[in-house]
Scaffold this motif. Structure first.
Motif, PDB file in Angstrom:
ATOM      1  N   THR A   1      29.447  36.780  44.617  1.00  0.00           N
ATOM      2  CA  THR A   1      30.162  36.797  43.343  1.00  0.00           C
ATOM      3  C   THR A   1      30.213  35.419  42.699  1.00  0.00           C
ATOM      4  O   THR A   1      30.600  35.302  41.525  1.00  0.00           O
ATOM      5  CB  THR A   1      31.590  37.346  43.510  1.00  0.00           C
ATOM      6  N   ALA A   2      29.807  34.381  43.404  1.00  0.00           N
ATOM      7  CA  ALA A   2      29.685  33.046  42.822  1.00  0.00           C
ATOM      8  C   ALA A   2      28.307  32.833  42.185  1.00  0.00           C
ATOM      9  O   ALA A   2      28.062  31.784  41.584  1.00  0.00           O
ATOM     10  CB  ALA A   2      29.928  31.983  43.887  1.00  0.00           C
TER      11      ALA A   2
ATOM     12  N   LEU B   1      40.235  46.950  44.946  1.00  0.00           N
ATOM     13  CA  LEU B   1      40.235  48.015  43.939  1.00  0.00           C
ATOM     14  C   LEU B   1      41.053  47.625  42.714  1.00  0.00           C
ATOM     15  O   LEU B   1      40.660  47.908  41.574  1.00  0.00           O
ATOM     16  CB  LEU B   1      40.774  49.307  44.551  1.00  0.00           C
ATOM     17  N   ALA B   2      42.182  46.955  42.946  1.00  0.00           N
ATOM     18  CA  ALA B   2      42.987  46.484  41.818  1.00  0.00           C
ATOM     19  C   ALA B   2      42.203  45.460  41.000  1.00  0.00           C
ATOM     20  O   ALA B   2      42.231  45.478  39.768  1.00  0.00           O
ATOM     21  CB  ALA B   2      44.298  45.884  42.315  1.00  0.00           C
ATOM     22  N   GLY B   3      41.484  44.579  41.687  1.00  0.00           N
ATOM     23  CA  GLY B   3      40.703  43.568  40.991  1.00  0.00           C
ATOM     24  C   GLY B   3      39.562  44.157  40.195  1.00  0.00           C
ATOM     25  O   GLY B   3      39.302  43.757  39.056  1.00  0.00           O
ATOM     26  N   LEU B   4      38.866  45.131  40.769  1.00  0.00           N
ATOM     27  CA  LEU B   4      37.753  45.754  40.058  1.00  0.00           C
ATOM     28  C   LEU B   4      38.243  46.555  38.861  1.00  0.00           C
ATOM     29  O   LEU B   4      37.521  46.698  37.866  1.00  0.00           O
ATOM     30  CB  LEU B   4      36.959  46.659  41.003  1.00  0.00           C
TER      31      LEU B   4
ATOM     32  N   THR C   1      38.658  35.590  46.146  1.00  0.00           N
ATOM     33  CA  THR C   1      39.189  34.778  47.243  1.00  0.00           C
ATOM     34  C   THR C   1      40.438  35.426  47.829  1.00  0.00           C
ATOM     35  O   THR C   1      40.624  35.454  49.056  1.00  0.00           O
ATOM     36  CB  THR C   1      39.506  33.354  46.758  1.00  0.00           C
ATOM     37  N   GLU C   2      41.287  35.980  46.964  1.00  0.00           N
ATOM     38  CA  GLU C   2      42.479  36.686  47.444  1.00  0.00           C
ATOM     39  C   GLU C   2      42.104  37.894  48.291  1.00  0.00           C
ATOM     40  O   GLU C   2      42.762  38.197  49.298  1.00  0.00           O
ATOM     41  CB  GLU C   2      43.333  37.140  46.260  1.00  0.00           C
ATOM     42  N   VAL C   3      41.055  38.607  47.900  1.00  0.00           N
ATOM     43  CA  VAL C   3      40.600  39.755  48.685  1.00  0.00           C
ATOM     44  C   VAL C   3      40.208  39.296  50.085  1.00  0.00           C
ATOM     45  O   VAL C   3      40.602  39.909  51.095  1.00  0.00           O
ATOM     46  CB  VAL C   3      39.413  40.455  47.990  1.00  0.00           C
ATOM     47  N   TYR C   4      39.430  38.226  50.152  1.00  0.00           N
ATOM     48  CA  TYR C   4      39.001  37.686  51.459  1.00  0.00           C
ATOM     49  C   TYR C   4      40.216  37.269  52.291  1.00  0.00           C
ATOM     50  O   TYR C   4      40.314  37.609  53.482  1.00  0.00           O
ATOM     51  CB  TYR C   4      38.074  36.497  51.233  1.00  0.00           C
TER      52      TYR C   4
ATOM     53  N   ARG D   1      39.317  33.080  36.943  1.00  0.00           N
ATOM     54  CA  ARG D   1      40.325  34.044  37.394  1.00  0.00           C
ATOM     55  C   ARG D   1      39.724  35.077  38.329  1.00  0.00           C
ATOM     56  O   ARG D   1      40.327  35.453  39.346  1.00  0.00           O
ATOM     57  CB  ARG D   1      40.965  34.737  36.182  1.00  0.00           C
ATOM     58  N   GLN D   2      38.514  35.522  38.024  1.00  0.00           N
ATOM     59  CA  GLN D   2      37.860  36.517  38.876  1.00  0.00           C
ATOM     60  C   GLN D   2      37.466  35.924  40.225  1.00  0.00           C
ATOM     61  O   GLN D   2      37.560  36.603  41.248  1.00  0.00           O
ATOM     62  CB  GLN D   2      36.646  37.107  38.160  1.00  0.00           C
ATOM     63  N   ARG D   3      37.041  34.671  40.240  1.00  0.00           N
ATOM     64  CA  ARG D   3      36.737  34.027  41.529  1.00  0.00           C
ATOM     65  C   ARG D   3      37.994  33.960  42.391  1.00  0.00           C
ATOM     66  O   ARG D   3      37.927  34.174  43.601  1.00  0.00           O
ATOM     67  CB  ARG D   3      36.175  32.623  41.301  1.00  0.00           C
ATOM     68  N   ARG D   4      39.112  33.643  41.783  1.00  0.00           N
ATOM     69  CA  ARG D   4      40.369  33.601  42.545  1.00  0.00           C
ATOM     70  C   ARG D   4      40.708  34.973  43.104  1.00  0.00           C
ATOM     71  O   ARG D   4      41.204  35.098  44.228  1.00  0.00           O
ATOM     72  CB  ARG D   4      41.512  33.090  41.657  1.00  0.00           C
TER      73      ARG D   4
END
Length: 276
Positions: free
Chosen positions: A204-205, A153-156, A134-137, A128-131
């Motif tokens: 992050t991978a 920021l939302a993800g972190l 990827t969304e940020v990119y 989920r965190q990898r996704r």
């Protein structure tokens, strides 16, 4: 003779403390913290891409963790007298490089602090965190820096925005901040953009070698900001410490505590390293 392919600054006196900044390695905002350590350490601030040394705007390839950690090793090889060892402080992506340096070249390292490394591979919800990253990119490519920063920021903060609300916010920010995808020039002249496009996904991978870290645990401290409690990178730091057997400590501020509370952050660094 100094290796001209390496970029770093040296100040102070005492045992060597190598500092590896996060983001794209640009040491913006670090001086106020490192200034407070130069009376106790020879502070070496490593700039992996040379962004603070005249290379901002030049082409940058996709970055690899091992390239950063090997560069850090070469810096220490240049600076350390025979038989001496160094302390290391890495923050964010720089903390990932510090972990890799410890596992690949522990021989000249006295103690390493890894502050909020985004090593999401240690988490049970790593996919989920990898996704999310990827969304940020993809958000950056579609809508620009401001929208990507909001998503990051939302993800972190470990929030999963409602899909409709997230889409509406992204559309608004896209129109207000970057109606067109960012240009190559914009990308190469903004350290944050370089981080999002050249560093974020590959770093992050990275999965830390926990088996290699376990016997090195006495020389490792994982750290997270007190204001990051309940957030993603507090989790990665705390769980990496638990899985490796290393110490875990909290630092002042949040993910960018080094800039938010430079004096307190510096004192915490000195306290951890000198106790070690």
């Amino acid at each position: 003779m100094r290796d001209t392919s390496l970029y770093y600054e040296v100040r102070g006196s005492g045992p060597v403390l190598l500092v590896v900044p996060g983001g794209a390695g640009h040491p913006m905002g670090f001086d106020a913290m490192t200034d407070r350590l130069t009376d106790r350490f020879t502070v070496v601030t490593y700039d992996p891409l040379g962004l603070a040394h005249g290379r901002l705007g030049e082409p940058v390839e996709e970055q690899r963790v091992r390239s950063w950690s090997d560069g850090a090793r070469r810096v220490l090889t240049e600076l350390l007298p025979d038989g001496e060892s160094a302390y290391v402080l890495g923050t964010s992506s720089g903390a990932i490089a510090a972990l890799d340096l410890l596992t690949s070249h522990p021989e000249n390292l006295r103690h390493v602090i890894a502050h909020e490394p985004p090593v999401v591979e240690v988490l049970p919800d790593a996919a989920r965190q990898r996704r999310m990253f990827t969304e940020v990119y993809e958000t950056y490519r579609a809508a620009g820096l401001q929208a990507a920063g909001t998503r990051l920021l939302a993800g972190l903060a470990d929030r999963t925005p409602d899909a409709d609300q997230d889409s509406a916010e992204a559309d608004h920010e896209s129109k207000a901040a970057a109606p067109q995808p960012p240009s190559p020039t914009d990308e190469l002249t903004t350290p944050m953009a370089l981080f999002l496009t050249r560093v974020l996904r590959r770093f992050t991978a990275y999965a830390p070698d926990l088996d290699a870290l376990k016997p090195l645990a006495p020389r490792l401290t994982l750290a997270a900001g007190v204001d990051s409690r309940g957030q993603l990178l507090h989790r990665t730091a705390a769980l990496t410490a638990e899985l490796s057997g290393a110490d875990f400590v909290e630092f002042p501020g949040g993910h960018i505590g080094v800039a938010e509370h430079p004096a307190e952050f510096a004192e915490r660094v000195a306290q951890v390293l000198l106790a070690a």
